[in-house]
Structures are given as C-alpha cells and as structure tokens.
Design a protein around this motif. Structure first.
Motif, PDB file in Angstrom:
ATOM      1  N   SER A  46      -6.515  -0.611   5.374  1.00 25.20           N
ATOM      2  CA  SER A  46      -6.353   0.370   4.498  1.00 25.20           C
ATOM      3  C   SER A  46      -7.506   0.711   3.356  1.00 25.20           C
ATOM      4  O   SER A  46      -7.900   1.793   3.024  1.00 25.20           O
ATOM      5  CB  SER A  46      -5.059   0.110   3.560  1.00 25.20           C
ATOM      6  N   GLN A  97      -6.242   8.266  -3.717  1.00 28.19           N
ATOM      7  CA  GLN A  97      -5.565   9.136  -2.475  1.00 28.19           C
ATOM      8  C   GLN A  97      -5.986  10.555  -2.798  1.00 28.19           C
ATOM      9  O   GLN A  97      -6.169  11.168  -1.601  1.00 28.19           O
ATOM     10  CB  GLN A  97      -4.314   9.158  -3.048  1.00 28.19           C
ATOM     11  N   ASN A 102      -5.318  12.584   1.049  1.00 25.71           N
ATOM     12  CA  ASN A 102      -4.208  12.289   1.604  1.00 25.71           C
ATOM     13  C   ASN A 102      -2.956  13.123   1.171  1.00 25.71           C
ATOM     14  O   ASN A 102      -3.096  13.778   0.137  1.00 25.71           O
ATOM     15  CB  ASN A 102      -3.824  10.774   1.130  1.00 25.71           C
ATOM     16  N   SER A 106       4.007  12.368  -0.135  1.00 32.22           N
ATOM     17  CA  SER A 106       4.116  10.876   0.383  1.00 32.22           C
ATOM     18  C   SER A 106       3.005   9.836  -0.211  1.00 32.22           C
ATOM     19  O   SER A 106       3.364   8.675  -0.389  1.00 32.22           O
ATOM     20  CB  SER A 106       3.938  10.900   1.962  1.00 32.22           C
ATOM     21  N   HIS A 107       1.808  10.275  -0.549  1.00 35.84           N
ATOM     22  CA  HIS A 107       0.503   9.274  -0.855  1.00 35.84           C
ATOM     23  C   HIS A 107       0.180   9.635  -2.125  1.00 35.84           C
ATOM     24  O   HIS A 107       0.090   8.571  -2.998  1.00 35.84           O
ATOM     25  CB  HIS A 107      -0.556   9.786   0.047  1.00 35.84           C
TER      26      HIS A 107
END
Length: 140
Positions: A46, A97, A102, A106-107
């Motif tokens: 990640s 993010q 992203n 959600s992110h």
C-alpha cells in the motif's frame, strides 16, 4: 451522571455512547497501527501504491506515530490533544488519497468519517469539548 466544575451534567446514556464510539475508533486504530508495526506485506504494498517508500522503517514510523496519537486520545486527560493529533494524521491520509486519485466515498472520505467519529465520541464523553460546542438537547 457525571458532573464537572461548571454544572455541566452528562447523562449516563450520553457518556456511554461517547465511550462506545471512542472505543470503536480506538479498536480500529489499534488494528491499524498494529499492522504497520509488524509490518505486514499489504502495508508495504500500500505504501508503494500511494507513492511512499515501501520500507519497513516507513511502515513502522507511521505505526509508532499513530500509536502515540491513539494512546493520547484514549487517556481522558490527554484526549483533546490526541484528537487534534489524530485529525492531523487523518488529514495527511486524506491528502494522500486525493493525490493518487482514489475513489471519493470509499477511500478519500474514509479519513473524514473516522475524524467525525473521533470528535463525536469525544464530544459525547468530554464536558470540555461540549462547552466549546454547545448543542441543545444532547442530554435527553
């Protein structure tokens, strides 16, 4: 009921709600800094995907920083400082993010959701925060 110096009264329901919300946040953050301290392969992967050096030192450094912020948040005497530091940490996560493009809900907004839970739990359990932001009808 808990009473503080300036006749601020917090109902047991509100106090319990605050500790439950804060407990959920603390549990998630313990999991998060735990996987960074190890660090698991997914953490290193990640970090690389987000444009950071995928080194064990980077993962552990973030884990230690998050652990310090979380411990400060969990201790009632230092909870406001912990919440402020967690807000900064989450702001960096949101910026990261955003930088890599992203998905929004959600992110990107996950840090916002977590930040709202941090401050919401603190608001419900700490009369000092409640005195700064007085909403009416919270102790029904």
């Amino acid at each position: 009921m808990e009473t503080t110096g300036q006749a601020t009264v917090i109902s047991n329901k509100t106090l319990w709600g605050g500790w439950i919300l804060s407990g959920l946040v603390i549990a998630f953050l313990i999991f998060d800094f735990g996987i960074k301290l190890v660090p698991l392969d997914i953490v290193l992967k990640s970090l690389a995907e987000l444009g950071y050096p995928d080194t064990v030192a980077m993962g552990r450094g973030l884990g230690i920083l998050l652990m310090i912020c979380t411990v400060l948040y969990a201790i009632p005497r230092t909870s406001i400082l912990g919440a402020i530091l967690l807000t900064g940490y989450l702001g960096g996560a949101i910026a990261t993010q955003l930088r890599v493009g992203n998905p929004l809900f959600s992110h990107l907004l996950f840090g916002v959701y977590l930040g709202l839970m941090v401050w919401g739990g603190l608001y419900l359990r700490d009369p000092r925060v409640r005195a700064l932001i007085p909403f009416r009808g919270m102790d029904d």
